[in-house]
Design an enzyme around this catalytic site. Structure first.
Site, mmCIF file in Angstrom:
data_model
loop_
_atom_site.group_PDB
_atom_site.id
_atom_site.type_symbol
_atom_site.label_atom_id
_atom_site.label_comp_id
_atom_site.label_asym_id
_atom_site.label_seq_id
_atom_site.Cartn_x
_atom_site.Cartn_y
_atom_site.Cartn_z
ATOM 1 C CB SER A 75 -0.909 0.028 1.222
ATOM 2 O OG SER A 75 -2.049 -0.738 0.948
ATOM 3 C CE LYS A 78 -3.764 0.818 -1.165
ATOM 4 N NZ LYS A 78 -4.439 0.403 0.077
ATOM 5 C CE1 TYR A 200 -3.849 -0.952 -4.938
ATOM 6 C CE2 TYR A 200 -4.659 -3.214 -5.057
ATOM 7 C CZ TYR A 200 -4.284 -2.112 -4.307
ATOM 8 O OH TYR A 200 -4.338 -2.155 -2.937
ATOM 9 C CE1 TYR A 252 -3.744 0.842 4.676
ATOM 10 C CE2 TYR A 252 -2.656 -0.116 6.575
ATOM 11 C CZ TYR A 252 -2.709 0.105 5.208
ATOM 12 O OH TYR A 252 -1.753 -0.397 4.410
ATOM 13 C CB VAL A 270 -0.249 -5.983 4.033
ATOM 14 C CG1 VAL A 270 -1.520 -5.346 4.569
ATOM 15 C CG2 VAL A 270 -0.311 -6.140 2.524
HETATM 16 N N1 GLN Z 1 -1.948 -5.235 -2.226
HETATM 17 C C1 GLN Z 1 -2.550 -5.156 -0.969
HETATM 18 C C2 GLN Z 1 -4.084 -5.187 -1.080
HETATM 19 O O1 GLN Z 1 -4.597 -4.583 -1.972
HETATM 20 C C3 GLN Z 1 -2.157 -3.885 -0.313
HETATM 21 C C4 GLN Z 1 -2.808 -3.702 1.007
HETATM 22 C C5 GLN Z 1 -1.983 -2.989 1.967
HETATM 23 O O2 GLN Z 1 -0.768 -2.947 1.910
HETATM 24 N N2 GLN Z 1 -2.615 -2.471 2.996
HETATM 25 O O3 GLN Z 1 -4.744 -5.844 -0.319
#
Ligand code: GLN
Length: 621
Positions: A75, A78, A200, A252, A270
């Protein structure tokens, strides 16, 4: 340094490096959390891997632990892709499709705005997939290539996609697939939603290291310019937009507590990474795969909390901006204290002075500005044994700066070198820390002097290898040991001696007062005397301190005048006093010769003083 004053080459370690090493050791035993397994391939991550990296906006890199071990960015991508989408489309077009409101929901929640279907923000999966859909490119491959190139600008090298993690995520990402199709339903995504989804998945599977993350964060801290390569990774007017969504949504549903407590815009993934930014100062990258219930790295959070607390990095506790806190820096070969030296000592100091460095600081010392000083100092100390840090023009020293400076003292001590502080009297936080450290004996010797002059004097004594007893010895000299009498024949000396009056002064006693008639010449034979001028508020400035073997008041020889400064005995003083009028008899050839010789010596002394004043002016400019 050894007591005999020989040169050492020990390196001084940076206290920032030492701090990161200690932090790594401290949190290594923390084994809470679980490695993400909803993407099957992530479950194979090494749960013990742990790295911390810090990069400043000057491009100084500090790292501890597994900072070169690759892991998938997840993430954290992003935030970087959001910047690219803003550049491609403009702010208005992007915010028309993706909001900037924190959701307070989990990262994978399927929460879209009522009616419009707009994802609440670009840091949750829905917003991120929509963001990827906005990146320009004729097909999936071109969009991905542009993202990789962009990451390369942030990280200084182009990273690669981890094909195994990508395949694992693509094959199991049903929830993300549902989100993408919902976005298509509301026309937030246009075209085939599988295109955006595929890019993505790939962008989340890009391999990075925690050093890469720290450098990307430092690039954001540096208004979009990579501080090591100088490459622009993001237009400067968009940096604030990216950091805003990181601040409000980057962690988050922990985002609010995070910004409250840690106070750094950040993004976690994650894969176990966290990237945090202190605008204008530094970037942090932490990597440790076990996650808490919200999907944030457990050690990553603890490390960021600790660093922020330790160095007072909270964004909203901002320090006043100073372009550089180093006002001037020079070595000790061209500057001298006001302690007068014999010619021999003075020549020795011309050489040995290179082992002393002086830094004049100004402005406010906080973590970022102090790091600049420390970085400069530690890399300049290889051939140097003494460092004077002059705080005369420093406004404030905060707790973080104080702690760093204290640790720098310890590192100097370990390397066998010495720091000397001046003008710290009104830097209360620093004074408190220094005093406490002395009480607790964490540092054996912390030296503080009222001003640079006294600090220089102390360092010069050290450089001359003078122990206290040497100094005591040099403080007594016979009448014939007087520098000022060079070139007088034995019978001339005897004649002169017959004209002298021996006097004693107790330590602290005034020997001559500003404004008194200047009709006597003093030859010091024991002790030390200081010449000084009164300033406002009972303060004084020292013009010179003279020791045995030296003379003062010589200008009485050249004509009738008045004392221009006060002379006070620093220790118990013994001296011979010559009344200038004793030499005035022009009909006595011997006296005339003696007088001529003394005037010549006076002229040589003045020439020496002028030479060193010139040297000082040169090294200060
Ligand atoms: N690729 C992971 C997902 O879309 C990224 C989530 C994350 O790092 N919080 O679930």
């Amino acid at each position: 340094m050894y007591m005999d004053g020989t040169l050492t080459q020990n390196l001084v370690e940076s206290p920032i490096q030492r701090y990161l090493d200690a932090l790594y050791e401290r949190f290594l035993p923390l084994r809470d959390g679980n490695v993400a397994d909803y993407i099957p391939e992530l479950a194979t991550a090494d749960r013990d891997a742990f790295g911390i990296a810090l990069v400043t906006v000057d491009g100084h890199v500090y790292q501890a632990g597994d900072t070169r071990q690759p892991f998938t960015i997840q993430s954290i991508s992003k935030a970087l892709v959001y910047g690219l989408a803003l550049e491609d489309n403009g702010v208005d077009a992007v915010t028309a499709k993706i909001g900037v409101e924190p959701s307070g929901d989990a990262f994978n929640s399927i929460s879209l705005e009522d009616g419009t279907g707009r994802p609440l923000n670009p840091m949750i999966n829905a917003g991120a997939i929509a963001t990827t859909g906005l990146v320009h490119g004729k097909d999936r491959n071109e969009v991905l290539a542009r993202i990789l190139a962009r990451f390369g600008q942030y990280m200084g090298h182009e990273p690669e996609v981890d094909g195994v993690v990508y395949a694992s995520e693509r094959d199991t990402g049903h929830r993300n697939r549902a989100i993408a199709h919902m976005l298509r339903n509301f026309d937030i995504l246009e075209g085939d939603p599988e295109d955006a989804l595929d890019v993505y998945f790939r962008q989340c599977s890009i391999n990075v290291t925690c050093r890469d993350l720290a450098l990307a964060a430092a690039t954001l801290a540096n208004r979009g310019v990579n501080p090591i390569t100088g490459v622009v990774a993001l237009k400067r007017d968009l940096v604030g937009k990216v950091l805003s969504v990181m601040s409000t949504c980057g962690m988050y549903d922990y985002a609010g507590s995070w910004i409250y407590e840690v106070g750094l815009p950040a993004k976690s993934g994650v894969g176990g990474g966290i990237m945090a930014v202190l605008p204008g100062q530094l970037g942090l990258g932490v990597f440790s795969p076990p996650l808490d219930a919200r999907g944030n790295s457990v050690r990553g959070i603890r490390v960021c909390q600790e660093i922020s607390k330790e160095f007072d990095l909270h964004l909203f506790n901002a320090a006043r901006i100073a372009p550089s806190v180093i006002r001037a820096r020079y070595d000790g070969s061209g500057v001298r204290s006001k302690r007068a030296r014999t010619r021999e000592q003075s020549e020795k100091l011309d050489e040995a002075g290179k082992r002393l460095r002086i830094y004049e600081l100004h402005g406010d010392l906080a973590f970022g500005t102090t790091e600049i000083v420390i970085h400069d100092v530690t890399s300049a100390m290889t051939d140097t044994d003494y460092l004077i840090l002059d705080f005369r023009r420093v406004y404030s020293v905060d707790g973080a700066a104080g702690k760093l400076l204290l640790r720098l003292c310890e590192d100097f001590e370990t390397a066998g070198k010495q720091i000397v502080f001046t003008h710290t009297g009104n830097k209360f936080e620093l004074e408190r820390l220094l005093r406490r450290s002395l009480e607790r004996e964490t540092a054996d010797r912390i030296l503080r002097f009222a001003d640079r002059d006294r600090a220089l004097e102390w360092c010069e004594n050290e450089l001359l290898g003078q122990s206290a007893s040497d100094l005591e010895l040099s403080m007594s000299a016979g009448f014939t040991g007087q520098e000022y009498l060079d070139g007088l024949a034995p019978d001339q000396l005897a004649r002169l001696e017959s004209l002298l009056e021996k006097r004693r002064y107790a330590a602290g006693e005034l020997i001559a007062h500003k404004g008194d008639p200047a009709n006597e010449i003093f030859f010091l034979t024991r002790g030390a005397a200081s010449i000084s001028l009164p300033l406002v508020h009972n303060a004084r400035t020292r013009l010179a301190t003279l020791s045995a073997g030296m003379a003062f008041g010589e200008s009485a020889l050249i004509g009738d005048s008045h004392r221009t400064a006060d002379v006070r005995a620093e220790t118990d003083v013994e001296c011979y006093v010559l009344l200038a009028s004793e030499l005035a008899d022009v009909d006595d050839p011997e006296l005339t010769q003696i007088r001529a010789r003394l005037i010549e010596n006076l002229a040589c002394g003045l020439a020496d003083k002028l030479r060193s004043a010139n040297l000082e002016i040169q090294s200060l400019s």
